[in-house]
Design a protein around this motif. Structure first.
Motif, short mmCIF file in Angstrom:
data_model
loop_
_atom_site.label_atom_id
_atom_site.label_comp_id
_atom_site.label_asym_id
_atom_site.label_seq_id
_atom_site.Cartn_x
_atom_site.Cartn_y
_atom_site.Cartn_z
N ILE A 11 6.89 -4.11 -15.63
CA ILE A 11 6.26 -3.76 -14.35
C ILE A 11 6.44 -2.27 -14.07
CG2 ILE A 11 6.45 -4.05 -11.84
CD1 ILE A 11 7.01 -7.02 -12.35
N ALA A 12 7.61 -1.74 -14.41
CA ALA A 12 7.87 -0.31 -14.21
C ALA A 12 6.94 0.55 -15.05
CB ALA A 12 9.33 0.00 -14.54
N ILE A 13 6.56 0.05 -16.22
CA ILE A 13 5.64 0.79 -17.10
C ILE A 13 4.20 0.69 -16.57
CG2 ILE A 13 4.59 0.81 -19.40
CD1 ILE A 13 7.32 -0.13 -20.48
N MET A 14 3.81 -0.50 -16.12
CA MET A 14 2.42 -0.71 -15.68
C MET A 14 2.13 -0.13 -14.30
SD MET A 14 1.45 -4.57 -17.02
CE MET A 14 2.75 -5.39 -16.07
N SER A 15 3.15 -0.05 -13.46
CA SER A 15 2.93 0.35 -12.06
C SER A 15 2.26 1.72 -11.91
CB SER A 15 4.25 0.31 -11.29
OG SER A 15 4.69 -1.02 -11.15
#
Length: 239
Positions: free
Chosen positions: A216-220
Motif C-alpha cells: 500500500i505504501a508503494i501504490m499510494s
C-alpha cells in the motif's frame, strides 16, 4: 509583488503576457460574480498597473467585462469556449488512459466511481492481468458505506470547510480491508472538476492478501499522483 510570478513564467517558456492574462482569468472562483482590481491583485500577485493593461486586451477579446462599479466579470467569450468544451468533452477519453497506467504501474485493477445519491456506480474499469483479482464491471452499483471509494465519495461530498478538506487531502489515500467482501481490499482518492466539485473516486483494488502495508505504501503515491493528474485535466483544484 509580480516579479516572482514573472520569473516563473520566463523559466517555464511560452509568452509571458499570455501567461499573465490566463492567470487573471484563473483568479475567478466558483461563486464569484465580479472582482475588484484589489481582489485580482491579491489573487494573481500582479501590480494594479499590470492588471489594467492586461484587462484592456482581455476586454477587447470578450474575456472580461468592466462593470459600472469598476469591478471585472468574466465575458461572453469565456462562456462560449466553456460551452464548446462541454459539447466536445468525453470523460472516458481522459479517465481510461489514467486507469490503464495505474494497472501497468501497480499490477492491480483500477476503477473510477461516481456517486449517485445513496450508492456509487462504477463508470470505468480496467482489470488487472493477474489471474486472481476482484471482479467489478462497468455499471455495477455498490454500497456507499463500504469500500475505500465509498468512503472517499462520502467524505468529500459533505465537506464544506476548507480546513477539513485540506486535512482529508493530506491523509489520502483512504484504505479499506475486507469491507465489501472479506477477501478484497482497496485504496482510493478523490477527483475534482471545475474547481473543487467532486467528480468521482479513483480506486485501486484487488485481493486483500496483496494489499500489505508495504505494498500500500508503494501504490499510494502512484494513486495520489494519478488523482492529481486527472483533477488537473478536468479543471479541478487539488488543494
Amino acid at each position: 509583488m509580480s516579479s516572482d510570478v514573472e520569473k516563473d513564467a520566463k523559466s517555464a517558456g511560452g509568452v509571458e503576457a499570455v501567461d499573465r492574462a490566463f492567470r487573471i482569468l484563473g483568479a475567478f472562483r466558483d461563486g464569484d460574480t465580479a472582482l475588484s482590481l484589489h481582489e485580482l491583485s491579491e489573487r494573481t500577485g500582479f501590480y494594479k498597473s499590470t492588471l489594467l493593461r492586461l484587462a484592456v486586451s482581455l476586454e477587447r477579446a470578450g474575456c472580461l467585462v468592466r462593470m459600472p462599479d469598476k469591478t471585472y466579470a468574466l465575458g461572453f467569450e469565456v462562456m462560449r469556449l466553456g460551452s464548446l468544451y462541454q459539447r466536445s468533452f468525453r470523460l472516458d477519453r481522459h479517465v481510461r488512459p489514467i486507469l490503464r497506467e495505474l494497472v501497468r504501474e501497480t499490477g492491480e485493477s483500477a476503477s473510477f466511481f461516481h456517486r449517485d445519491g445513496p450508492v456509487r456506480v462504477c463508470l470505468f474499469r480496467e482489470d488487472s492481468n493477474q489471474p486472481i483479482r476482484d471482479h467489478i464491471r462497468e455499471g455495477d452499483v455498490l454500497a456507499l458505506d463500504k469500500g475505500a471509494a465509498g468512503h472517499v465519495l462520502t467524505a468529500f461530498s459533505r465537506t464544506r470547510d476548507m480546513a477539513e478538506r485540506r486535512t482529508l487531502l493530506a491523509n489520502l489515500p483512504l484504505v479499506s480491508q475486507g469491507e465489501r467482501d472479506t477477501e478484497t481490499a482497496a485504496i482510493s482518492v478523490p477527483v475534482f472538476s471545475g474547481g473543487i466539485a467532486l467528480a468521482g473516486a479513483l480506486t485501486i483494488s484487488g485481493p486483500r492478501t496483496r494489499f500489505t502495508p508495504s505494498q500500500i505504501a508503494i501504490m499510494s503515491p502512484v494513486l495520489v499522483a494519478a488523482g492529481q493528474e486527472l483533477t488537473a485535466i478536468l479543471g479541478g483544484q487539488w488543494r
